[in-house]
Design a protein around this motif. Sequence first.
Motif, PDB file in Angstrom:
ATOM      1  N   PRO A 172      19.784  41.032  26.796  1.00  0.00           N
ATOM      2  CA  PRO A 172      20.396  41.777  27.901  1.00  0.00           C
ATOM      3  C   PRO A 172      19.680  41.545  29.228  1.00  0.00           C
ATOM      4  CG  PRO A 172      20.260  43.152  25.943  1.00  0.00           C
ATOM      5  CD  PRO A 172      19.497  41.898  25.626  1.00  0.00           C
ATOM      6  N   ARG A 175      20.544  38.066  30.560  1.00  0.00           N
ATOM      7  CA  ARG A 175      21.921  38.039  31.037  1.00  0.00           C
ATOM      8  C   ARG A 175      22.045  38.764  32.386  1.00  0.00           C
ATOM      9  NH1 ARG A 175      26.790  37.002  28.691  1.00  0.00           N
ATOM     10  NH2 ARG A 175      25.721  36.590  26.711  1.00  0.00           N
ATOM     11  N   GLU A 176      21.370  39.895  32.514  1.00  0.00           N
ATOM     12  CA  GLU A 176      21.417  40.649  33.770  1.00  0.00           C
ATOM     13  C   GLU A 176      20.865  39.827  34.929  1.00  0.00           C
ATOM     14  OE1 GLU A 176      19.375  44.655  35.750  1.00  0.00           O
ATOM     15  OE2 GLU A 176      19.166  44.259  33.595  1.00  0.00           O
ATOM     16  N   GLU A 179      23.215  36.920  35.806  1.00  0.00           N
ATOM     17  CA  GLU A 179      24.398  37.363  36.546  1.00  0.00           C
ATOM     18  C   GLU A 179      24.080  37.535  38.023  1.00  0.00           C
ATOM     19  OE1 GLU A 179      25.548  40.836  34.426  1.00  0.00           O
ATOM     20  OE2 GLU A 179      26.693  39.739  32.895  1.00  0.00           O
ATOM     21  N   GLN A 180      22.905  38.077  38.319  1.00  0.00           N
ATOM     22  CA  GLN A 180      22.511  38.234  39.721  1.00  0.00           C
ATOM     23  C   GLN A 180      22.274  36.877  40.378  1.00  0.00           C
ATOM     24  OE1 GLN A 180      19.424  41.171  40.441  1.00  0.00           O
ATOM     25  NE2 GLN A 180      19.933  42.253  38.561  1.00  0.00           N
TER      26      GLN A 180
END
Length: 421
Positions: A172, A175-176, A179-180
Amino acid sequence: MPSDRLETPTTGNTITWDSHGRPIVPDTPIIPFIEGDGTGPDIWRAARPVIDAAVRKTYGGKKAILWLELLAGAKAQDALGCECLLPEETLEALTRYGIAIKGPLTTPVGGGFRSLNVTLRQRLDLYACIRPVRYVPGIPAPVRHPEKVDLVIFRENTEDVYAGVEWEAESPAAREILEQINARLSFEGKPLLPIDSAVGIKPMSRRNTQRLVARAIQYAADHHYDSVTLVHKGNIMKYTEGAFRDWGYQTAREMFGDLTLTEEELFADFGGKAPAGRIVIKDRIADAMFQQLLLRPEEYGVLATPNLNGDYLSDAAAAQVGGLGMAPGANVGDRCAVFEATHGSAPKYAGLDKVNPGSLILSGVEMLRFMGWDEAADLILKGLRDTIGDGIVTYDLARQMENAKEVSCSAFGAAIQSRMG
């Protein structure tokens, strides 16, 4: 507070430091040692008598080292009956006494540390990994002229990918972050990163770069090297390794302006011949530097590198002069220095009195020089060179030499002592 588990010497004095990060060493300093894991106890039992004998023969009892054992690695776990690989009292004692020497440490799988050695360097702010690479005559080497190698590599110890800031692929957190990053890349019209990637951060800062380069330049001045080369991959990583290069030049210009000059100034103002006492600041792309080490090693003295580049280069350079078995190392900060064997713990040879103690003995030589006890350091080098010159070596070297006399780890140390005067 000091732990009652430490058997602190009842005599002896503590090393202090001046404002320039140099040790002020009394005649009877207390110096901690960590035996290390695997073959660590074997090589320490060979190295300690060599260091003590050199100090005794050189100074006739006027100077002496009072040793203090500290626990780390498997020995700490066994002695303390817990999962503590690096006790806080060990870190406190290293800070208190300032100079120490250690054997190799193994980080067990799942032990809680990415690396005990990295943890030591970061907790004690030992920002300069210093690796001298010099040839000892008689050592088998894979190149034609190993005697041309006389380098000292200053590797930044606290940043780069070794800072350990990373996240597992498809986690997680990864992935976070991705994404940014992809949102930013999309805004800038650049290709996006795969969302299932692992992520690592490569930090490089002006402060940490400049203090490393300053120490490298000062070392070159103190030890009469005529160049310091900034090794980087700034042609690709322009804002990290490119900044390392730029900050390095800035350090030379602002802190050592009367002592240094660039290669451009060397050829424009001095016809390619540096005035006596001046240090030329060079820079080389990391991959090209490997070629330079093989083809023209005599053109380089001190190298200053980011962490990963220095890791690769120091081991590669050591291979040119015979391997890590004869490669000393030090991790140095402004108030603490830990000298260490640069090879692994080789657990399959533990307790066999077999492995080469040369790396730890030579690290002891570097420790004595750092303390200002050069005469004792020179005596060890004499004993080591004469021992190897007589063909007396451990198994790793004997198998590469004709007519060598193979001896044990402890016998190699004893042979060095017998040739020290």
